[in-house]
Design a protein around this motif. Structure first.
Motif, short mmCIF file in Angstrom:
data_model
loop_
_atom_site.label_atom_id
_atom_site.label_comp_id
_atom_site.label_asym_id
_atom_site.label_seq_id
_atom_site.Cartn_x
_atom_site.Cartn_y
_atom_site.Cartn_z
N ASP A 113 33.96 24.09 -12.96
CA ASP A 113 32.51 24.18 -13.05
C ASP A 113 31.92 23.17 -14.03
OD1 ASP A 113 33.58 25.33 -15.29
OD2 ASP A 113 32.28 27.11 -15.27
N ALA A 114 32.73 22.14 -14.39
CA ALA A 114 32.22 21.10 -15.28
C ALA A 114 31.19 20.25 -14.54
CB ALA A 114 33.37 20.22 -15.77
N PRO A 115 30.07 19.91 -15.18
CA PRO A 115 29.03 19.13 -14.51
C PRO A 115 29.36 17.65 -14.48
CG PRO A 115 28.33 19.63 -16.73
CD PRO A 115 29.65 20.34 -16.54
N PHE A 116 28.84 16.95 -13.48
CA PHE A 116 28.96 15.50 -13.42
C PHE A 116 27.82 14.88 -14.21
CE2 PHE A 116 27.81 11.52 -11.02
CZ PHE A 116 28.82 10.74 -11.57
N SER A 117 28.15 14.24 -15.31
CA SER A 117 27.12 13.73 -16.23
C SER A 117 26.32 12.59 -15.63
CB SER A 117 27.78 13.27 -17.53
OG SER A 117 28.73 12.23 -17.28
N GLY A 118 26.91 11.87 -14.66
CA GLY A 118 26.21 10.73 -14.08
C GLY A 118 24.98 11.10 -13.28
N ALA A 119 24.84 12.36 -12.92
CA ALA A 119 23.64 12.82 -12.20
C ALA A 119 22.92 13.88 -13.01
CB ALA A 119 24.02 13.37 -10.83
N ASP A 120 22.99 13.73 -14.34
CA ASP A 120 22.33 14.67 -15.25
C ASP A 120 22.79 16.11 -15.03
OD1 ASP A 120 20.82 12.59 -16.39
OD2 ASP A 120 19.32 12.74 -14.79
N GLY A 121 24.05 16.25 -14.63
CA GLY A 121 24.60 17.58 -14.48
C GLY A 121 24.08 18.39 -13.32
N LYS A 122 23.56 17.71 -12.29
CA LYS A 122 22.96 18.43 -11.16
C LYS A 122 24.00 19.08 -10.24
CE LYS A 122 18.85 15.46 -10.94
NZ LYS A 122 18.09 14.49 -10.10
N TYR A 123 25.22 18.57 -10.27
CA TYR A 123 26.27 19.12 -9.42
C TYR A 123 27.62 19.01 -10.13
CZ TYR A 123 26.44 14.14 -8.09
OH TYR A 123 26.48 12.77 -8.11
N PRO A 124 28.64 19.72 -9.66
CA PRO A 124 29.93 19.75 -10.36
C PRO A 124 30.67 18.41 -10.30
CG PRO A 124 29.69 21.65 -8.91
CD PRO A 124 28.59 20.71 -8.56
N MET A 125 31.46 18.18 -11.33
CA MET A 125 32.30 16.99 -11.38
C MET A 125 33.27 16.94 -10.20
SD MET A 125 33.33 14.23 -13.00
CE MET A 125 32.90 14.29 -14.74
N TYR A 126 33.73 18.09 -9.76
CA TYR A 126 34.71 18.13 -8.68
C TYR A 126 34.21 17.44 -7.40
CZ TYR A 126 38.54 21.06 -10.45
OH TYR A 126 39.65 21.52 -11.11
N ILE A 127 32.93 17.54 -7.12
CA ILE A 127 32.45 16.91 -5.88
C ILE A 127 32.37 15.40 -6.05
CG2 ILE A 127 29.96 17.09 -6.32
CD1 ILE A 127 31.87 17.53 -2.98
N PHE A 128 32.11 14.91 -7.25
CA PHE A 128 32.16 13.46 -7.50
C PHE A 128 33.60 12.97 -7.33
CE2 PHE A 128 33.10 10.00 -10.52
CZ PHE A 128 32.28 9.01 -9.99
N ILE A 129 34.56 13.73 -7.85
CA ILE A 129 35.98 13.36 -7.72
C ILE A 129 36.36 13.30 -6.24
CG2 ILE A 129 38.34 14.15 -8.16
CD1 ILE A 129 37.22 15.43 -10.76
N ALA A 130 35.92 14.29 -5.48
CA ALA A 130 36.25 14.32 -4.05
C ALA A 130 35.56 13.18 -3.30
CB ALA A 130 35.84 15.66 -3.45
N TYR A 131 34.31 12.89 -3.67
CA TYR A 131 33.56 11.81 -3.00
C TYR A 131 34.26 10.48 -3.19
CZ TYR A 131 29.59 8.80 -1.78
OH TYR A 131 28.78 7.86 -1.20
N GLN A 132 34.64 10.18 -4.43
CA GLN A 132 35.32 8.92 -4.70
C GLN A 132 36.70 8.88 -4.04
OE1 GLN A 132 34.22 6.17 -6.03
NE2 GLN A 132 32.19 6.99 -6.51
N MET A 133 37.33 10.03 -3.89
CA MET A 133 38.63 10.08 -3.23
C MET A 133 38.54 9.63 -1.79
SD MET A 133 41.20 13.35 -2.91
CE MET A 133 40.08 14.31 -1.85
N MET A 134 37.45 9.97 -1.12
CA MET A 134 37.29 9.58 0.28
C MET A 134 37.19 8.06 0.42
SD MET A 134 37.65 12.42 1.58
CE MET A 134 37.57 14.13 1.04
N PHE A 135 36.60 7.39 -0.56
CA PHE A 135 36.56 5.92 -0.56
C PHE A 135 37.98 5.37 -0.70
CE2 PHE A 135 32.18 6.70 -1.06
CZ PHE A 135 31.47 5.52 -0.93
#
Length: 405
Positions: free
Chosen positions: A86-108
């Motif tokens: 449940d850690a927030p992704f700081s790059g979007a001002d904490g609007k969504y969890p870090m896990y989804i950023f990790i998954a998004y970059q993984m798809m690239f």
């Protein structure tokens, strides 16, 4: 509390980018000869598994932790150590969890090395490809992600790449060209595409997924993400029609594969610039992409480079031109960065330099890496296996039950 809208948007974009990898498999599988459909699709699909394992274990950490201003990160976040679900992704001002950023970059990370496979259809052993898949990410993809998107040296220098002109397309395209030079030509270059409808399905999935690829790269839901979405579709459409017109004029007939290939060229080319340029520039970029990539493919054919599915001509040259176009057409009114047309020659030179570094490094390293892999296991299949087709010789399967037809 996370924003449900932003979280949903990023989950959707991540899913769209994942869909691009099966789309690429269909695209390449349709273009391949009928004896090598499964071989090229296998090379694409296997990246979903291996790259995911690598990304969770070390890839995300090497790309996005430590090494600010450097070439590669560290292993502080290996196996996502210390990142709560449940850690927030700081790059979007904490609007969504870090896990989804990790998954998004993984798809690239999954789709980038898979792009290369279209160049060496029915010539590379599966063992060699698996080693290639691992080493190429470690020594090409991860460093460029870190240098540009992970706060590394090129980011500090001021290089921008909205969704992967350098990181994805230029590196993959020129790695593909190096692999062609290393493994040599196919014994049978005249085999036609086994299923153009399959190519169309793949193109449709790629086009659809590319909305997540580009719009999602804003990492937020705002005017830039919607601009990137529209620029993506516009560039693809203009490039597709440009390719169609040129090929029709030269060969006397409108070709479906040409239309589809032109669309992919436009998608690849707009990628680095999608969130930085106005809509009129996306139109112009699409037109030039369709013409330039068509000329690149004809140039490749003239010189006898056996890039079977035109990875260099479409992705390599598309990525290079798109990055240069970003340096020309970027508008400060859109995303706080001026390009050459607005008087920022320094930014233009940075973009040109960065994409040249990416292309040259990917080419040289890939060629040397294949030579090293060849000492471990043969890179190129033998003539008997190539004549039989990799589906049967390497995988023991056939795409179609021809005996039942």
């Amino acid at each position: 509390m996370f924003e449900s809208g932003s979280t949903t948007f990023m989950i959707l974009c991540t899913s769209l980018v994942m869909l691009m990898t099966p789309g690429l498999a269909f695209f390449y599988g349709g273009l391949a000869g009928k004896r090598n459909i499964l071989g090229v699709m296998m090379q694409t699909f296997v990246s979903l598994g291996i790259t995911t394992i690598m990304w969770v274990a070390i890839g995300y950490s090497l790309c996005f932790s430590g090494g600010e201003g450097g070439i590669i990160g560290n292993l502080d976040l290996a196996f996502l150590n210390g990142i709560d679900f449940d850690a927030p992704f700081s790059g979007a001002d904490g609007k969504y969890p870090m896990y989804i950023f990790i998954a998004y970059q993984m798809m690239f990370a999954i789709i980038t090395p898979a792009l290369i496979t279209g160049a060496f259809v029915n010539r590379v052993t599966f063992k060699a490809y698996l080693i290639f898949l691992v080493l190429w990410q470690l020594f090409v993809y991860y460093p460029f992600v870190h240098m540009i998107w992970g706060g590394g040296i090129l980011a500090e220098w001021g290089v921008l790449d909205f969704a992967g002109g350098v990181v994805v397309h230029a590196t993959a395209g020129f790695a593909a060209l190096a692999s062609v030079f290393y493994v040599g030509k196919r014994r049978d270059k005249e085999t036609p595409p086994n299923s153009i409808p399959l190519v169309a399905i793949g193109t449709g999935l790629l086009w659809f997924g590319w909305y997540g690829f580009n719009a999602g790269s804003e990492l937020d839901v705002d005017a830039i993400s919607t601009l990137a979405f529209l620029n993506t579709d516009v560039a693809a459409s203009f490039a597709a029609i440009t390719w169609l017109i040129i090929e029709w004029a030269r060969e006397g007939k409108p070709k479906f594969v040409g239309l589809l290939t032109g669309a992919v060229a436009g998608l690849a080319t707009i990628t680095p610039a999608a969130g930085f340029v106005p809509l009129w520039a996306a139109m112009l970029i699409g037109i030039v992409a369709g013409a330039l990539c068509y000329v690149a493919v004809q140039f490749k054919n003239k010189w006898g480079w056996d890039d079977a599915l035109d990875v260099w001509g479409v992705h390599g040259m598309g990525g290079v031109f798109g990055t240069i176009a970003l340096g020309v057409f970027a508008s400060s009114a859109i995303n706080n960065q001026s390009g050459l047309l607005e008087g920022d020659a320094a930014f233009f030179l940075k973009e040109v330099t960065a994409v040249l570094i990416g292309a040259i490094y990917a080419f040289v390293f890939t060629y040397l890496m294949l030579a090293i892999i060849n000492y471990i296991t043969p890179v190129k299949v033998n003539e008997e296996d190539e004549d039989l087709g990799l589906d049967a010789s390497l995988h023991g399967e056939r795409a179609y039950d021809e005996g039942a037809l």
